[in-house]
Design an enzyme around this catalytic site. Structure first.
Site, PDB file in Angstrom:
ATOM      1  N   CYS A  54       0.849  -1.198   0.000  1.00  0.00           N
ATOM      2  CA  CYS A  54       0.000   0.000   0.000  1.00  0.00           C
ATOM      3  C   CYS A  54       0.886   1.250   0.000  1.00  0.00           C
ATOM      4  O   CYS A  54       1.708   1.423   0.897  1.00  0.00           O
ATOM      5  CB  CYS A  54      -0.902  -0.026   1.229  1.00  0.00           C
ATOM      6  N   CYS A  56      -0.034   4.335   0.446  1.00  0.00           N
ATOM      7  CA  CYS A  56      -0.660   5.451   1.152  1.00  0.00           C
ATOM      8  C   CYS A  56      -0.417   5.437   2.648  1.00  0.00           C
ATOM      9  O   CYS A  56      -1.053   6.175   3.389  1.00  0.00           O
ATOM     10  CB  CYS A  56      -2.157   5.447   0.868  1.00  0.00           C
ATOM     11  N   CYS A  73      -1.350  -5.085  -1.417  1.00  0.00           N
ATOM     12  CA  CYS A  73      -2.624  -4.886  -2.111  1.00  0.00           C
ATOM     13  C   CYS A  73      -3.068  -6.162  -2.828  1.00  0.00           C
ATOM     14  O   CYS A  73      -2.275  -6.770  -3.538  1.00  0.00           O
ATOM     15  CB  CYS A  73      -2.474  -3.747  -3.109  1.00  0.00           C
ATOM     16  N   CYS A  75      -5.076  -5.292   0.492  1.00  0.00           N
ATOM     17  CA  CYS A  75      -4.743  -5.465   1.908  1.00  0.00           C
ATOM     18  C   CYS A  75      -5.848  -6.215   2.647  1.00  0.00           C
ATOM     19  O   CYS A  75      -6.941  -6.417   2.117  1.00  0.00           O
ATOM     20  CB  CYS A  75      -4.501  -4.096   2.552  1.00  0.00           C
ATOM     21  N   CYS A  84     -10.810   0.337   1.613  1.00  0.00           N
ATOM     22  CA  CYS A  84      -9.556   0.670   0.940  1.00  0.00           C
ATOM     23  C   CYS A  84      -9.084   2.041   1.409  1.00  0.00           C
ATOM     24  O   CYS A  84      -9.665   3.067   1.046  1.00  0.00           O
ATOM     25  CB  CYS A  84      -9.742   0.650  -0.577  1.00  0.00           C
TER      26      CYS A  84
END
Length: 113
Positions: A54, A56, A73, A75, A84
């Site tokens: 991920c 982010c 991902c 996740c 998400c």
């Protein structure tokens, strides 16, 4: 200096995201630049770490996170609850959901991660 993501890896992550959205009944963000940045981040992690971690989240040790697999991902929160964090896969009832499960190559590459 930022390392360039290979076109092949970017295409692989694009295809993954499109297929996963269709399979799970989720949609990309109404703003295609959000989708583009997340897919680019996944592709960068795939190349650098060997897994689509991920992009982010902040990690103290990305390699350890990859091995753990929780944030790779899709996740665990996405697989279990369709949550998400990145807003890549959005349920239709979310105010940020668009109506697309595909992203054009132009939209994907017009934003720089």
């Amino acid at each position: 200096m930022t390392k360039t993501i290979s076109e092949k890896t970017l295409e692989t992550m694009k295809n993954f995201a499109e297929q996963y959205a269709k399979r799970t009944g989720t949609y990309f963000c109404a703003d295609p630049s959000v989708t583009a940045v997340v897919i680019q981040g996944l592709a960068r992690h795939k190349e650098e770490l060997g897994a689509p971690l991920c992009p982010c989240r902040h990690y103290e040790d990305k390699e350890a996170e990859v091995k753990d697999g929780y944030w790779n991902c899709p996740c665990v929160p996405m697989r279990e609850r369709k949550e998400c964090h990145c807003m890549l896969f959005i349920t239709p009832d979310n105010e940020f959901a668009g109506d697309k499960q595909e992203i054009s190559w132009q939209d994907l590459t017009s934003v720089k991660y």
